[in-house]
Write a protein that holds these residues in place. Sequence first.
Motif, short mmCIF file in Angstrom:
data_model
loop_
_atom_site.label_atom_id
_atom_site.label_comp_id
_atom_site.label_asym_id
_atom_site.label_seq_id
_atom_site.Cartn_x
_atom_site.Cartn_y
_atom_site.Cartn_z
N ALA A 22 0.68 -1.23 -0.13
CA ALA A 22 0.07 0.04 0.17
C ALA A 22 0.82 1.22 -0.08
O ALA A 22 0.65 2.02 -0.71
CB ALA A 22 -1.03 -0.18 1.01
N VAL A 23 1.91 1.32 0.78
CA VAL A 23 2.78 2.50 0.77
C VAL A 23 3.64 2.57 -0.43
O VAL A 23 3.69 3.63 -1.00
CB VAL A 23 3.76 2.39 2.09
N GLY A 24 3.92 1.72 -1.00
CA GLY A 24 4.54 1.72 -2.49
C GLY A 24 3.62 2.14 -3.44
O GLY A 24 3.87 2.87 -4.45
N ILE A 25 2.43 1.47 -3.56
CA ILE A 25 1.23 2.27 -4.54
C ILE A 25 1.06 3.74 -4.29
O ILE A 25 1.29 4.44 -5.10
CB ILE A 25 -0.02 1.52 -4.41
N CYS A 26 0.93 4.09 -3.14
CA CYS A 26 0.96 5.64 -2.73
C CYS A 26 2.10 6.25 -3.19
O CYS A 26 1.93 7.48 -3.91
CB CYS A 26 0.49 5.73 -1.16
N GLY A 27 3.26 5.85 -2.80
CA GLY A 27 4.53 6.64 -3.36
C GLY A 27 4.53 6.67 -4.88
O GLY A 27 4.89 7.92 -5.51
N PHE A 28 3.99 5.51 -5.68
CA PHE A 28 4.31 5.69 -6.96
C PHE A 28 3.22 6.58 -7.37
O PHE A 28 3.53 7.64 -8.55
CB PHE A 28 3.85 4.17 -7.60
N GLN A 29 1.91 6.69 -7.07
CA GLN A 29 0.96 7.61 -7.42
C GLN A 29 1.42 8.96 -7.22
O GLN A 29 1.20 9.91 -7.99
CB GLN A 29 -0.45 7.19 -6.69
N LEU A 30 2.09 9.29 -5.90
CA LEU A 30 2.63 10.64 -5.52
C LEU A 30 3.59 10.94 -6.33
O LEU A 30 3.55 12.27 -7.03
CB LEU A 30 3.02 10.51 -4.18
N ILE A 31 4.64 10.14 -6.95
CA ILE A 31 5.58 10.56 -7.78
C ILE A 31 5.13 10.73 -9.09
O ILE A 31 5.28 11.57 -9.93
CB ILE A 31 6.77 9.59 -7.65
N ARG A 32 4.04 10.01 -9.57
CA ARG A 32 3.51 10.02 -10.97
C ARG A 32 2.61 11.49 -11.02
O ARG A 32 2.88 12.18 -12.06
CB ARG A 32 2.41 8.94 -11.05
N ASN A 33 1.97 11.73 -10.25
CA ASN A 33 1.34 13.03 -9.89
C ASN A 33 2.37 14.33 -9.82
O ASN A 33 2.09 15.23 -10.85
CB ASN A 33 0.40 13.35 -8.82
N ILE A 34 3.31 14.29 -9.24
CA ILE A 34 4.21 15.28 -9.27
C ILE A 34 5.03 15.38 -10.43
O ILE A 34 5.17 16.52 -10.99
CB ILE A 34 5.37 15.34 -7.71
#
Length: 89
Positions: A22-34
Amino acid sequence: MGGGFRWVRPEVYPLFASVGVAVGICGFQLIRNICGNPEVRVTKENRAAGILENFAEGEKYAEHPLRKFVRTKSPEIMPSLNSFFSDPQ
């Protein structure tokens, strides 16, 4: 006095794994959005530009390859099994 992880029980390993995913998915989405979202502007120069009407860039961001792949698929988890039990012979 053996290993250093005596306080971690084997029962919590699946919990660690699921929280890690879950933390990995959130981190991926955060980096993708930024990095990729055309509406997110990190630098001061880009923020000063105001609202941009760049529909092509927004379309490219929203229509990623996974969405294009899933669009052609049936919205079922097991379509062959569902059709076997629901469709008349």
